[in-house]
Structure formats: C-alpha cells, structure tokens
Design a protein around this motif. Structure first.
Motif, PDB file in Angstrom:
ATOM      1  N   GLU A  86      -8.224 -10.600   0.698  1.00 27.15           N
ATOM      2  CA  GLU A  86      -9.297  -9.684   0.357  1.00 27.15           C
ATOM      3  C   GLU A  86     -10.023 -10.227  -0.859  1.00 27.15           C
ATOM      4  O   GLU A  86      -9.450 -10.942  -1.671  1.00 27.15           O
ATOM      5  CB  GLU A  86      -8.716  -8.301   0.050  1.00 27.15           C
ATOM      6  CG  GLU A  86      -8.134  -7.653   1.292  1.00 27.15           C
ATOM      7  CD  GLU A  86      -7.238  -6.472   0.972  1.00 27.15           C
ATOM      8  OE1 GLU A  86      -6.887  -6.286  -0.199  1.00 27.15           O
ATOM      9  OE2 GLU A  86      -6.896  -5.742   1.915  1.00 27.15           O
ATOM     10  N   MET A 105       2.290   7.684   3.455  1.00 26.25           N
ATOM     11  CA  MET A 105       0.971   7.130   3.153  1.00 26.25           C
ATOM     12  C   MET A 105      -0.022   8.292   3.078  1.00 26.25           C
ATOM     13  O   MET A 105      -0.162   9.063   4.019  1.00 26.25           O
ATOM     14  CB  MET A 105       0.558   6.142   4.243  1.00 26.25           C
ATOM     15  CG  MET A 105      -0.795   5.486   4.022  1.00 26.25           C
ATOM     16  SD  MET A 105      -0.914   4.444   2.552  1.00 26.25           S
ATOM     17  CE  MET A 105      -0.487   2.844   3.208  1.00 26.25           C
ATOM     18  N   HIS A 118       3.195 -11.510   6.570  1.00 27.34           N
ATOM     19  CA  HIS A 118       2.953 -10.678   7.752  1.00 27.34           C
ATOM     20  C   HIS A 118       3.915 -11.037   8.857  1.00 27.34           C
ATOM     21  O   HIS A 118       4.172 -12.193   9.115  1.00 27.34           O
ATOM     22  CB  HIS A 118       1.542 -10.909   8.298  1.00 27.34           C
ATOM     23  CG  HIS A 118       0.488 -10.446   7.357  1.00 27.34           C
ATOM     24  ND1 HIS A 118       0.301  -9.136   7.042  1.00 27.34           N
ATOM     25  CD2 HIS A 118      -0.424 -11.137   6.651  1.00 27.34           C
ATOM     26  CE1 HIS A 118      -0.689  -9.029   6.184  1.00 27.34           C
ATOM     27  NE2 HIS A 118      -1.143 -10.227   5.926  1.00 27.34           N
ATOM     28  N   ARG A 145      -8.933   3.815  -5.264  1.00 30.46           N
ATOM     29  CA  ARG A 145      -8.282   4.865  -4.472  1.00 30.46           C
ATOM     30  C   ARG A 145      -6.949   5.257  -5.058  1.00 30.46           C
ATOM     31  O   ARG A 145      -6.485   6.378  -4.924  1.00 30.46           O
ATOM     32  CB  ARG A 145      -8.022   4.343  -3.051  1.00 30.46           C
ATOM     33  CG  ARG A 145      -9.120   4.651  -2.082  1.00 30.46           C
ATOM     34  CD  ARG A 145      -8.776   4.017  -0.759  1.00 30.46           C
ATOM     35  NE  ARG A 145      -8.197   4.970   0.175  1.00 30.46           N
ATOM     36  CZ  ARG A 145      -8.004   4.693   1.457  1.00 30.46           C
ATOM     37  NH1 ARG A 145      -8.331   3.511   1.934  1.00 30.46           N
ATOM     38  NH2 ARG A 145      -7.481   5.588   2.256  1.00 30.46           N
ATOM     39  N   LEU A 146      -6.298   4.273  -5.661  1.00 37.44           N
ATOM     40  CA  LEU A 146      -4.967   4.527  -6.218  1.00 37.44           C
ATOM     41  C   LEU A 146      -5.054   5.098  -7.623  1.00 37.44           C
ATOM     42  O   LEU A 146      -4.033   5.353  -8.252  1.00 37.44           O
ATOM     43  CB  LEU A 146      -4.159   3.223  -6.249  1.00 37.44           C
ATOM     44  CG  LEU A 146      -3.987   2.514  -4.911  1.00 37.44           C
ATOM     45  CD1 LEU A 146      -3.263   1.194  -5.083  1.00 37.44           C
ATOM     46  CD2 LEU A 146      -3.239   3.409  -3.933  1.00 37.44           C
ATOM     47  N   GLU A 185       4.377  -5.534   9.246  1.00 33.00           N
ATOM     48  CA  GLU A 185       3.235  -5.705  10.128  1.00 33.00           C
ATOM     49  C   GLU A 185       1.938  -5.436   9.386  1.00 33.00           C
ATOM     50  O   GLU A 185       1.933  -4.680   8.423  1.00 33.00           O
ATOM     51  CB  GLU A 185       3.354  -4.734  11.301  1.00 33.00           C
ATOM     52  CG  GLU A 185       4.452  -5.089  12.263  1.00 33.00           C
ATOM     53  CD  GLU A 185       4.638  -4.014  13.320  1.00 33.00           C
ATOM     54  OE1 GLU A 185       3.653  -3.372  13.694  1.00 33.00           O
ATOM     55  OE2 GLU A 185       5.781  -3.827  13.749  1.00 33.00           O
ATOM     56  N   PRO A 186       0.858  -6.032   9.861  1.00 31.76           N
ATOM     57  CA  PRO A 186      -0.433  -5.766   9.226  1.00 31.76           C
ATOM     58  C   PRO A 186      -0.732  -4.267   9.260  1.00 31.76           C
ATOM     59  O   PRO A 186      -0.484  -3.605  10.262  1.00 31.76           O
ATOM     60  CB  PRO A 186      -1.428  -6.532  10.097  1.00 31.76           C
ATOM     61  CG  PRO A 186      -0.630  -7.569  10.787  1.00 31.76           C
ATOM     62  CD  PRO A 186       0.747  -7.002  10.960  1.00 31.76           C
ATOM     63  N   LYS A 236       1.638  -3.031   2.792  1.00 31.68           N
ATOM     64  CA  LYS A 236       2.217  -3.974   1.831  1.00 31.68           C
ATOM     65  C   LYS A 236       1.316  -4.142   0.604  1.00 31.68           C
ATOM     66  O   LYS A 236       1.786  -4.083  -0.536  1.00 31.68           O
ATOM     67  CB  LYS A 236       2.441  -5.340   2.499  1.00 31.68           C
ATOM     68  CG  LYS A 236       3.359  -5.299   3.690  1.00 31.68           C
ATOM     69  CD  LYS A 236       3.499  -6.656   4.365  1.00 31.68           C
ATOM     70  CE  LYS A 236       2.208  -7.189   4.951  1.00 31.68           C
ATOM     71  NZ  LYS A 236       1.681  -6.386   6.066  1.00 31.68           N
ATOM     72  N   SER A 237       0.031  -4.351   0.860  1.00 26.12           N
ATOM     73  CA  SER A 237      -0.894  -4.564  -0.258  1.00 26.12           C
ATOM     74  C   SER A 237      -0.970  -3.323  -1.126  1.00 26.12           C
ATOM     75  O   SER A 237      -1.026  -3.412  -2.350  1.00 26.12           O
ATOM     76  CB  SER A 237      -2.293  -4.903   0.267  1.00 26.12           C
ATOM     77  OG  SER A 237      -2.241  -6.025   1.101  1.00 26.12           O
ATOM     78  N   THR A 238      -0.948  -2.170  -0.475  1.00 23.99           N
ATOM     79  CA  THR A 238      -1.025  -0.912  -1.217  1.00 23.99           C
ATOM     80  C   THR A 238       0.202  -0.745  -2.109  1.00 23.99           C
ATOM     81  O   THR A 238       0.086  -0.455  -3.300  1.00 23.99           O
ATOM     82  CB  THR A 238      -1.126   0.266  -0.225  1.00 23.99           C
ATOM     83  OG1 THR A 238      -2.233   0.031   0.651  1.00 23.99           O
ATOM     84  CG2 THR A 238      -1.320   1.575  -0.951  1.00 23.99           C
ATOM     85  N   GLY A 274      -2.806   6.555  -1.669  1.00 23.00           N
ATOM     86  CA  GLY A 274      -1.711   5.603  -1.788  1.00 23.00           C
ATOM     87  C   GLY A 274      -0.405   6.130  -1.239  1.00 23.00           C
ATOM     88  O   GLY A 274      -0.340   7.179  -0.608  1.00 23.00           O
TER      89      GLY A 274
HETATM   90  P1  TYD Z   1      -2.590  -2.137   3.463  1.00 18.34           P
HETATM   91  O1  TYD Z   1      -1.861  -1.932   2.188  1.00 18.34           O
HETATM   92  O2  TYD Z   1      -3.832  -2.934   3.414  1.00 18.34           O
HETATM   93  O3  TYD Z   1      -1.612  -2.764   4.550  1.00 18.34           O
HETATM   94  P2  TYD Z   1      -1.080  -4.280   4.648  1.00 18.34           P
HETATM   95  O4  TYD Z   1      -1.324  -4.962   3.369  1.00 18.34           O
HETATM   96  O5  TYD Z   1       0.382  -4.135   4.966  1.00 18.34           O
HETATM   97  O6  TYD Z   1      -1.793  -4.920   5.785  1.00 18.34           O
HETATM   98  O7  TYD Z   1      -2.986  -0.684   4.000  1.00 18.34           O
HETATM   99  C1  TYD Z   1      -2.519  -0.100   5.141  1.00 18.34           C
HETATM  100  C2  TYD Z   1      -3.304   1.113   5.568  1.00 18.34           C
HETATM  101  O8  TYD Z   1      -3.159   2.159   4.644  1.00 18.34           O
HETATM  102  C3  TYD Z   1      -4.787   0.891   5.743  1.00 18.34           C
HETATM  103  O9  TYD Z   1      -5.094   1.128   7.095  1.00 18.34           O
HETATM  104  C4  TYD Z   1      -5.447   1.916   4.882  1.00 18.34           C
HETATM  105  C5  TYD Z   1      -4.367   2.872   4.530  1.00 18.34           C
HETATM  106  N1  TYD Z   1      -4.448   3.436   3.168  1.00 18.34           N
HETATM  107  C6  TYD Z   1      -4.295   4.791   2.989  1.00 18.34           C
HETATM  108  O10 TYD Z   1      -4.130   5.562   3.935  1.00 18.34           O
HETATM  109  N2  TYD Z   1      -4.350   5.296   1.702  1.00 18.34           N
HETATM  110  C7  TYD Z   1      -4.549   4.501   0.611  1.00 18.34           C
HETATM  111  O11 TYD Z   1      -4.578   5.005  -0.529  1.00 18.34           O
HETATM  112  C8  TYD Z   1      -4.685   3.102   0.813  1.00 18.34           C
HETATM  113  C9  TYD Z   1      -4.928   2.186  -0.349  1.00 18.34           C
HETATM  114  C10 TYD Z   1      -4.630   2.600   2.110  1.00 18.34           C
END
Ligand code: TYD
Ligand code: MG
Length: 451
Positions: free
Chosen positions: A122, A261, A209, A133-134, A93-94, A98-100, A265
């Motif tokens: 993005e 989370m 997604h 952040r990472l 889910e969004p 996943k991106s992280t 990261g």
């Molecule tokens: P994201 O990876 O963008 O989710 P997706 O790609 O699945 O849609 O990030 C999900 C959430 O994680 C976003 O609300 C922000 C949060 N987040 C953290 O809490 N810590 C972090 O270091 C990062 C990069 C994101």
C-alpha cells in the motif's frame, strides 16, 4: 593454559579463526594475518566467526524485557509480549486483517518506541487512511520500499525498536533471479532480515499471505527460519478473527487471541466463552464444549447435522475439528452408543471458526452428533468435557477444575464430565463412565447415570 581463558586467533583477511596460531592462514593462505583476539567482547560485523565455545554454565543470559505491543491479545499469543530482536511471521489470507492488526500494534508502541512500517503493498497515503480509521498513528514511521537491500540498510542505519514488513512477498533482491513472492525471494528476504534483526536489535514482524489451498510461496517455507509463526484466521465475511501461534521459540503455541473486526479496527475479545459458548435452548444438534486453549479454558458451541444418505461412503465433514478425530468419534458412537451413523452424513462445526485440537472436547462433539442423530435436544444449560477412548470409556480431561470454573463463570448450571472429576460448589456435576451413559444423561433419556 587454563581452558576458560583460551584465546582465539583470527585472520584479518578472511575471518578464519582457530584456537592456535598459524604463520600462514589455513583459510585464505595469506601469511602473517592471524592475530590474537580477546574472546570477551564481540566485535560488530566480524564477531560471529570468533565466538568461542562455552559451557552452558558460562553463558550469560540477559533476559531482555519484552515489549508490550499495546494489543493484549497479541501479547498473549506471543507468550507475554514481543521479544526484542526477534523475527515474527504473521500469516493469513488476504483481507483477514494482518495489516490492521500490526498497524494497531505499531500505533500503540510508537508512544514510547521507534517503530517503522515498511509497506510494499500500500502507498503511505493508504496507510495513513487506515491509520485514521484506527484513530491516528502520527508517530509511526513509514517507508514505501520493496528493495530488500534498501530495507536492510535502512534498518541497520535507523535501528528502530520494532519494524513491520508488509508483506514479505513484495520484497525483492536483485541478485536473485526470480520474481518477488517466489520461494527463493521470500527465503532470501527472511534470512537477511533475520540477520538484521539479531545484529541491529530490531524486532521484525513479517507479514506473509497464505491462500486457502496454501499455494502461495511464503509462510510455509519460512517456518523453520523465524522465531515465531502466528496465524491469523477467520472468515473475512464474518467479524471474528482468531490469532494463534503455530511456532513460538519464546512461549507456548497453544495460546489463542480472539478479535472482532469493527469499523474502527480489531477489538480484542477478552472473554471468548461469552461469545462462542452460548447455545440456543432446545436446539437439536448443539452441545457446549469446555475445551482448553493453551492456558485458558474456553466454552465453544459445537453444532452437528446428521442426515440420511445413499452414499456408499457417507460424508464426515468437520470445520474446526480434526477429520480423523471426527471419524473416530463417529465410529465410537456407532459401536458403543448404538447410533445408526453408518448410513448417514455427519457434519460438525465449531462456533466462531475456532479450531479445537484438544481431546477434552471429544465428548461435546459426540453429544452434538448424538443429539442430531436422535432428534433430541441436550438438557438445557449443560456443558461437557472429556476424552473419548476407543472402547467407549470416557477418560478424565486435564485441568478439570479450571474448566468447571469457566462453566460456572458463564452461568452454566450443569456439567457432564468423566467419572472421577472433582465436584464444584455451584455446578451440578453429572459423571459418566462411558459414552453411552453420557448420551443418555445429556439427552435426558435416563436420570440414573447422574451423580
Ligand atoms: P487488512 O488489514 O488490509 O487485511 P490483510 O492485511 O490481512 O490483507 O484488512 C482486512 C479487512 O478489514 C478489509 O477488508 C477492511 C476491513 N477493515 C475493517 O473492517 N475495519 C477497519 O478498521 C479496518 C482498518 C479494516
Ligand atoms: Mg495487508
């Protein structure tokens, strides 16, 4: 002519191939275009049509070394690392992360490999902020592109070791009429990328997604195409995330990766039992299951609530347990342990958002419900495993030793298991032959069943 040395004839015009020569190509009708081909090496681009049929004994296997992604939990779920030139779909889910997750992997792999992030959702600036952040990701190459053709030719030209497409729903092929994210577009993108992955040797992660009701086109229609399907689950309002494989051509589908989370990261949770397997002493409606997830045992707290209801069809609501399994367990408890569940709603929840689909967890689910129904807490420090049969008899669970070992590791004192389970040096093992006996033992109603 010896069969193994068979030569192949191929048309230079249309690529038609045959084991014998023709003056006129049966494929395109041109004359004099068929020529003998060597069957040994494959010629790039036109190789597929010329590939001979082999006996399995003749097939050469080059077990390519797996790529460590730098995220151990991800490696485990992939079956021991990323297979080069494979196509992996990561669905979720969004906002689940996943991106992280994939940026973390790219960042780690960029140390000794070429990695590319194709971002359609993005901007590169946003990706850079996330990377910061990472902890920075200087060597990760980024391309902001949604045109499928451009992405594929970039991959063919640059041939990175690993590429992440974030997300497959943003890719767009002009020759397909429909909008990005439609079934036709998503399927075309995956099919083209699959070819590129295999031919150019690029391992590709596709981000897809899915929404709770599964309506968005994407992962569902791609499952048969890709090599692996990973599901990233968890509540975005809570910290824990579960990664599991729904399909894996290169490994088991039972492996589980657990993450937390954090502000910097996702952090792998190497010992999920520690996190999910602790229950509050004296709490009514809680039991600890020792379930197997793939190769590893995991302790999970199961919580149950039993509430009187006037509904003609009482509710059976399960989170993390298969609803059919729950209905069966409730029926067995009613029939064979004498619990009055026929006029009660039953709710069951597994800690941490983990889903269990293993029968060895039946007993703990049953005990949590029994505890809630009777209003009596389980004996302190007791974990349980075992499969429930329809007759109320407990069946031995697979890999009992490993489960017991996990219980001992977490400092539990006692385990309730089906009769016939081998003993353990540091655990007090209570055996039960039936669910009725197990309920009595677990709720401390009679000592007789122990031993
Ligand atoms: P994201 O990876 O963008 O989710 P997706 O790609 O699945 O849609 O990030 C999900 C959430 O994680 C976003 O609300 C922000 C949060 N987040 C953290 O809490 N810590 C972090 O270091 C990062 C990069 C994101
Ligand atoms: Mg994202």
């Amino acid at each position: 002519m010896a069969k193994t040395a068979a030569s192949l004839f191929a048309c230079s015009e249309c690529g038609y191939s045959s084991g014998r020569w023709f003056g006129r190509c049966p494929g395109c009708g041109e004359f004099g275009t068929l020529a003998a081909e060597s069957t040994g090496g494959r010629r790039d681009g036109e190789g597929l049509a010329l590939r001979p049929i082999l006996r399995l004994v003749e097939v050469e296997v080059e077990e390519a070394a797996r790529i460590a992604t730098g995220v151990p939990e991800l490696d485990r779920v992939l079956g021991g690392g990323l297979v080069p030139a494979s196509l992996v779909l990561v669905g979720g889910e969004p906002g689940v992360g996943k991106s992280t997750l994939l940026l973390m992997a790219l960042r780690a792999m960029s140390v000794d490999r070429r990695v590319l992030l194709v971002t359609g959702e993005e901007s590169p600036a946003q990706v850079k902020l996330r990377a910061a952040r990472l902890g920075g990701a200087a060597a990760v190459e980024v391309m902001a592109e949604t045109e499928l053709e451009t992405v594929c030719s970039a991959l063919e030209r640059e041939r990175p070791d690993v590429c992440v497409i974030d997300s497959v729903q943003t890719l767009y092929a002009a020759e397909i009429g429909s909008a990005p994210g439609s079934v036709a577009q998503v399927r075309e993108a995956a099919a083209r990328l699959l070819r590129v992955a295999k031919e150019s040797g690029v391992a590709v992660f596709l981000v897809g997604h899915v929404t709770k009701d599964g309506t968005v086109a994407g992962p569902r229609v791609l499952e048969h195409l890709v090599d692996c399907v990973l599901q990233f689950e968890g509540d975005r309002y809570r910290a824990h995330r579960i990664l599991r494989a729904a399909k894996n051509r290169f490994g088991s589908t039972n492996e589980l990766g657990v993450f937390e989370m954090t502000g910097t990261g996702l952090v792998g949770v190497p010992d999920p039992s520690e996190l999910f397997g602790r229950s509050e002493a004296g709490e009514v409606g809680a039991a600890v299951a020792c379930a197997l997830e793939g190769t590893r045992p995991i302790l999970l707290e199961i919580q149950a609530l039993v509430a009187a209801t006037d509904l003609a069809m009482p509710r059976r609501v399960a989170t993390g347990v298969d609803p059919k399994r729950l209905a069966m367990i409730v029926a067995v408890l009613t029939r064979h342990a004498g619990l009055p569940l026929g006029s009660a709603d039953v709710f069951v929840n597994v800690a941490g958002g983990v889903r269990i689909d293993e029968p060895g967890a039946d007993l703990a689910v049953a005990l949590a419900i029994a505890s809630a129904s009777r209003g009596v807490a389980m004996r302190e420090g007791l974990a349980a495993f075992g499969e429930l049969g329809l007759t109320g008899r407990l069946r031995p669970a697979a890999q009992a030793e490993r489960r017991l070992e996990e219980c001992a590791k977490l400092g539990l004192r006692a385990v309730l298991a089906p009769a016939g389970t081998p003993g353990h040096p540091t655990l007090a093992l209570s055996e039960a032959g039936t669910v009725r006996e197990a309920v009595r033992t677990a709720l401390g109603e009679a000592q007789a069943a122990a031993g």
